[in-house]
Structures are given as structure tokens and as C-alpha cells.
Design an enzyme around this catalytic site. Structure first.
Site, PDB file in Angstrom:
ATOM      1  N   MET A  34       1.083  -2.660   1.877  1.00  0.00           N
ATOM      2  CA  MET A  34       0.551  -1.241   1.976  1.00  0.00           C
ATOM      3  C   MET A  34       0.079  -1.052   3.530  1.00  0.00           C
ATOM      4  O   MET A  34      -0.225  -0.232   3.905  1.00  0.00           O
ATOM      5  CB  MET A  34      -0.076  -0.591   0.868  1.00  0.00           C
ATOM      6  CG  MET A  34       0.415  -0.742  -0.502  1.00  0.00           C
ATOM      7  SD  MET A  34      -0.277   0.542  -1.228  1.00  0.00           S
ATOM      8  CE  MET A  34      -2.094   0.035  -1.374  1.00  0.00           C
ATOM      9  N   GLY A  35       0.448  -2.212   4.224  1.00  0.00           N
ATOM     10  CA  GLY A  35      -0.006  -2.470   5.632  1.00  0.00           C
ATOM     11  C   GLY A  35      -1.401  -2.338   5.665  1.00  0.00           C
ATOM     12  O   GLY A  35      -2.119  -3.065   5.084  1.00  0.00           O
ATOM     13  N   GLY A  40      -5.310 -12.373   5.559  1.00  0.00           N
ATOM     14  CA  GLY A  40      -4.719 -12.436   4.303  1.00  0.00           C
ATOM     15  C   GLY A  40      -3.478 -12.297   4.071  1.00  0.00           C
ATOM     16  O   GLY A  40      -2.410 -13.240   3.387  1.00  0.00           O
ATOM     17  N   HIS A  41      -2.582 -11.188   4.569  1.00  0.00           N
ATOM     18  CA  HIS A  41      -1.255 -11.101   4.296  1.00  0.00           C
ATOM     19  C   HIS A  41      -0.665 -11.997   5.257  1.00  0.00           C
ATOM     20  O   HIS A  41       0.542 -12.429   5.042  1.00  0.00           O
ATOM     21  CB  HIS A  41      -1.187  -9.433   5.401  1.00  0.00           C
ATOM     22  CG  HIS A  41      -1.486  -8.382   4.174  1.00  0.00           C
ATOM     23  ND1 HIS A  41      -2.595  -7.692   4.845  1.00  0.00           N
ATOM     24  CD2 HIS A  41      -1.167  -7.840   3.194  1.00  0.00           C
ATOM     25  CE1 HIS A  41      -2.621  -6.614   3.772  1.00  0.00           C
ATOM     26  NE2 HIS A  41      -1.900  -6.777   2.982  1.00  0.00           N
ATOM     27  N   GLN A  67       1.068   4.898  -7.209  1.00  0.00           N
ATOM     28  CA  GLN A  67      -0.074   3.734  -7.497  1.00  0.00           C
ATOM     29  C   GLN A  67      -1.422   4.403  -7.322  1.00  0.00           C
ATOM     30  O   GLN A  67      -2.388   3.819  -7.756  1.00  0.00           O
ATOM     31  CB  GLN A  67       0.240   2.523  -7.388  1.00  0.00           C
ATOM     32  CG  GLN A  67       0.047   2.249  -5.615  1.00  0.00           C
ATOM     33  CD  GLN A  67       0.435   0.809  -5.309  1.00  0.00           C
ATOM     34  OE1 GLN A  67       1.461   0.600  -5.172  1.00  0.00           O
ATOM     35  NE2 GLN A  67      -0.564  -0.066  -4.916  1.00  0.00           N
ATOM     36  N   LYS A 155      -5.599 -12.382  -4.940  1.00  0.00           N
ATOM     37  CA  LYS A 155      -6.810 -11.460  -4.967  1.00  0.00           C
ATOM     38  C   LYS A 155      -6.626 -10.278  -5.774  1.00  0.00           C
ATOM     39  O   LYS A 155      -7.443  -9.781  -6.482  1.00  0.00           O
ATOM     40  CB  LYS A 155      -6.867 -10.925  -3.400  1.00  0.00           C
ATOM     41  CG  LYS A 155      -7.474  -9.719  -3.001  1.00  0.00           C
ATOM     42  CD  LYS A 155      -8.911  -9.740  -2.832  1.00  0.00           C
ATOM     43  CE  LYS A 155      -9.634  -8.499  -2.479  1.00  0.00           C
ATOM     44  NZ  LYS A 155      -8.919  -7.255  -2.927  1.00  0.00           N
ATOM     45  N   ASP A 156      -5.408  -9.706  -5.872  1.00  0.00           N
ATOM     46  CA  ASP A 156      -4.841  -8.746  -6.902  1.00  0.00           C
ATOM     47  C   ASP A 156      -4.303  -9.530  -8.142  1.00  0.00           C
ATOM     48  O   ASP A 156      -3.211  -9.636  -8.380  1.00  0.00           O
ATOM     49  CB  ASP A 156      -4.052  -7.626  -6.210  1.00  0.00           C
ATOM     50  CG  ASP A 156      -4.461  -6.967  -4.962  1.00  0.00           C
ATOM     51  OD1 ASP A 156      -5.540  -6.175  -5.239  1.00  0.00           O
ATOM     52  OD2 ASP A 156      -4.046  -7.355  -3.894  1.00  0.00           O
ATOM     53  N   VAL A 182      -7.902 -15.395   0.884  1.00  0.00           N
ATOM     54  CA  VAL A 182      -8.341 -15.737   2.149  1.00  0.00           C
ATOM     55  C   VAL A 182      -9.913 -15.146   2.249  1.00  0.00           C
ATOM     56  O   VAL A 182      -9.692 -13.754   1.650  1.00  0.00           O
ATOM     57  CB  VAL A 182      -7.610 -15.454   3.379  1.00  0.00           C
ATOM     58  CG1 VAL A 182      -8.048 -15.802   4.653  1.00  0.00           C
ATOM     59  CG2 VAL A 182      -6.231 -16.087   3.321  1.00  0.00           C
ATOM     60  N   ARG A 193      -9.249  -2.777   2.456  1.00  0.00           N
ATOM     61  CA  ARG A 193     -10.343  -1.734   2.284  1.00  0.00           C
ATOM     62  C   ARG A 193     -11.801  -2.208   2.834  1.00  0.00           C
ATOM     63  O   ARG A 193     -12.627  -1.293   2.823  1.00  0.00           O
ATOM     64  CB  ARG A 193     -10.523  -1.462   0.787  1.00  0.00           C
ATOM     65  CG  ARG A 193      -9.337  -0.598   0.243  1.00  0.00           C
ATOM     66  CD  ARG A 193      -9.511  -0.075  -1.407  1.00  0.00           C
ATOM     67  NE  ARG A 193      -8.489   1.028  -1.518  1.00  0.00           N
ATOM     68  CZ  ARG A 193      -7.457   0.472  -2.309  1.00  0.00           C
ATOM     69  NH1 ARG A 193      -7.240  -0.729  -2.696  1.00  0.00           N
ATOM     70  NH2 ARG A 193      -6.678   1.772  -2.760  1.00  0.00           N
TER      71      ARG A 193
HETATM   72  O1  PAF Z   1      -0.734  -4.944  -3.368  1.00  0.00           O
HETATM   73  C1  PAF Z   1      -0.301  -4.159  -2.492  1.00  0.00           C
HETATM   74  O2  PAF Z   1      -0.374  -4.224  -1.530  1.00  0.00           O
HETATM   75  C2  PAF Z   1       0.647  -3.182  -3.412  1.00  0.00           C
HETATM   76  O3  PAF Z   1      -0.087  -2.849  -4.591  1.00  0.00           O
HETATM   77  C3  PAF Z   1       1.999  -3.479  -3.551  1.00  0.00           C
HETATM   78  C4  PAF Z   1       2.366  -4.747  -4.297  1.00  0.00           C
HETATM   79  C5  PAF Z   1       2.465  -3.457  -2.132  1.00  0.00           C
HETATM   80  C6  PAF Z   1       2.864  -2.120  -4.166  1.00  0.00           C
HETATM   81  O4  PAF Z   1       2.697  -1.114  -3.395  1.00  0.00           O
END
Ligand code: PAF
Length: 305
Positions: A34-35, A40-41, A67, A155-156, A182, A193
């Protein structure tokens, strides 16, 4: 300077960008986001690269409205496309797909993915529509990108478990890879966040990972010890409003009543620090419960004379 990824916004542009890889049989790696990208990304992007070698790595940036429930942080979710492009360039991403909401949802969605009962616990208990939105958008993104492999952060953890189940149950053919969380040097898990936290709340937020580390230290003494140590750590934390603290099996089912020594488990936490809701989790290996029960939630790992 690293090459900029090709920035595309529409389904057609995405298909055109991936056509050469498809016709030459290259593997396609995918990191949905989600940018508001952080290191971590970047680590997910590196994992994707390892899985596709010379094939393209695609990153999507889409703040998915379905979501977020009313009153959640959809409107204030950070949007930082220029900085995100730089991070993707440094991580060797080939294609950055940043669709508009109309591009992803050209008509009001009627068909959605039912995430099943595993979406009703943990995050789902307080965010009942969240995982339906996540799985629906991930299924749509898989349809557009048609990746061989997609990488998601541990993490999620509940999200990773549900996406792994969806990919298998719906026969998507996409290999789902989980990548380790990370952390900042003090243990705080990196999260988009975290940028909402001011300095004082940032200091308080470290209580989440400290509770999880406390559970890890006590886990060799059994489930109760792990649990008590995490709770004790949280009792001394100020300004941290606990939502849940759970120890479950790695597949997020209940642990056996008396777990065998060596049983793997996962401890998961969610808490609000100010107005920011944070989540974290860590693996545990439960040992045998011994006579060294923690008294009053004390640390069974600290030797007291
Ligand atoms: O983890 C996220 O950033 C979001 O939940 C995802 C997997 C990109 C779906 O919108």
C-alpha cells in the site's frame, strides 16, 4: 544511481510491461503493497528477486479502500509515491504498478473472497471486514500481474496465513513466500504506520516487541511461563492500550492443552499507542513446564539469588 522502475497505472500498461517476460518464459515476482515503503518492503523485494533471478519483479502500490472500515485511517494513510519510486529503484524493482481506485474497482464489487473463520480471530475480531477486502484485492492483483511467486511480510502474520490458504484453495498457482520481519535496532517492527508516532509514542511502542522477546526468553520453561513473562512486560508499559495478546499454533489454530516440549507456536500482539494501532508477532518454541514457574509474572529466565 539505480535504474528507475517502469511506472504504470493501468491494466493495459501493466500487461504491455510484462509481455516480453511472458513470451520469453521468465518467472515474474510480485510484492503487493500500500506504499509508504520502508526497509521492510525493500527486504520483500530482495526476496522476490532471489526467487525470479533475471525475471521481472513487480511492486504494486494501492491503498485498498475495501480493507478499511469506516473510521479507520484510509484518508490519512501515508501516500509517498516519489520516495517509493526511489526505494523501488534502489531495490532493483522492474515494474511499479500504481493503479487508481477506478482502475482496480471499475464497477462496485459484487464478488468478494470469503476468508472463512480464520479471519474472525485476532485482527478480524475488531476488524470484521478487513480480510475480505485484503483477499479480494490480492486475488484481483494476482489476476492482473499473474505472478509465479508473491512475497508478503511475516509482520502481518494472519494476513500471510490467509493469503497462503487462499492461493492454495483457489488454485491460483502462485507460490506464496513469507519474509521475516525487519526491526529497528531497539526491536520495533518496521511499519508504514510508525510514521504516525511522535517521539514519546515511538518510545512507548517498543513495549510490543519487548513483550514478545520476553515470551521468547521464557518459552523454554513452557507456555504459561511465556505467557506470564509477556504480560509482566506489558504491565510495566505506559500508554500502550492492549487489544490482544495470543499464543497459538503457527497455523493460528489453538495449541494443544498440554503442548509437548519443542512444540512450535506463535505469539501475536495488537495494541494502540495513542491513536495508532500496531501489530507484531514472533515464533516461539515451547519447552517443558518446570518447577520454575514465574511467580507474579516474574521473568523465569532471570537468576535470582
Ligand atoms: O499488507 C498490505 O500492504 C496490504 O494488506 C496488501 C497485501 C497490499 C493488500 O492491500
Amino acid at each position: 544511481m539505480s535504474d528507475q522502475p517502469l511506472l504504470v497505472h493501468t491494466r493495459t500498461e501493466l500487461a504491455d510491461a510484462l509481455a516480453p517476460a511472458r513470451s520469453s518464459g521468465q518467472r515474474v515476482g510480485f510484492v503487493p503493497t500500500m506504499g509508504a515503503l520502508h526497509q521492510g518492503h525493500a527486504s520483500l523485494m530482495r526476496v522476490a528477486r532471489e526467487h525470479v533471478h533475471d525475471g521481472p519483479v513487480v511492486v504494486s502500490i494501492f491503498v485498498n479502500p475495501t480493507q478499511f472500515a469506516a473510521g479507520e485511517d484510509l484518508d490519512r494513510y501515508p501516500r509517498t509515491l516519489d520516495a517509493d519510486l526511489e526505494l523501488c529503484a534502489a531495490a532493483g524493482v522492474d515494474v511499479l504498478f500504481a493503479p487508481t481506485t477506478d482502475e482496480m474497482y471499475p464497477a462496485p464489487g459484487v464478488i468478494t473472497v470469503d476468508p472463512g473463520p480464520a479471519a474472525e480471530i485476532l485482527e478480524g475480531a475488531s476488524r470484521p471486514t478487513h480480510f475480505r477486502g485484503v483477499l479480494t484485492v490480492v486475488a484481483k492483483l494476482f489476476g492482473l500481474v499473474r505472478p509465479d511467486v508473491a512475497v508478503f511480510g511475516e509482520k502481518d502474520y494472519q494476513q500471510l496465513a490467509l493469503i497462503t490458504a487462499m492461493a492454495a484453495d483457489l488454485c491460483t498457482g502462485v507460490e506464496i513466500v513469507g519474509a521475516e520481519t525487519v526491526r529497528e535496532p531497539d526491536g520495533l517492527a518496521l511499519s508504514s504506520r510508525n510514521r504516525y508516532l511522535g517521539p514519546e509514542r515511538r518510545r512507548r511502542a517498543v513495549a510490543l516487541s519487548q513483550a514478545l522477546y520476553a515470551a521468547q526468553r521464557a518459552a523454554p520453561y513452557g507456555l504459561d511461563a511465556a505467557w506470564a513473562n509477556a504480560r509482566a512486560e506489558l504491565r510495566s508499559a505506559h500508554g500502550v492500550d492492549l487489544d490482544y495478546l495470543e499464543i497459538l499454533s503457527p497455523d493460528l489454530t489453538e495449541l494443544p492443552a498440554e503442548p509437548e516440549p519443542g512444540t512450535p507456536a506463535r505469539i501475536l500482539i495488537a495494541a494502540r499507542v495513542g491513536t495508532t494501532r500496531l501489530i507484531d508477532n514472533m515464533p516461539l518454541t515451547l519447552g517443558a513446564a518446570t518447577a520454575r514457574e514465574p511467580s507474579g509474572g516474574g521473568d523465569p529466565t532471570s537468576e535470582k539469588e
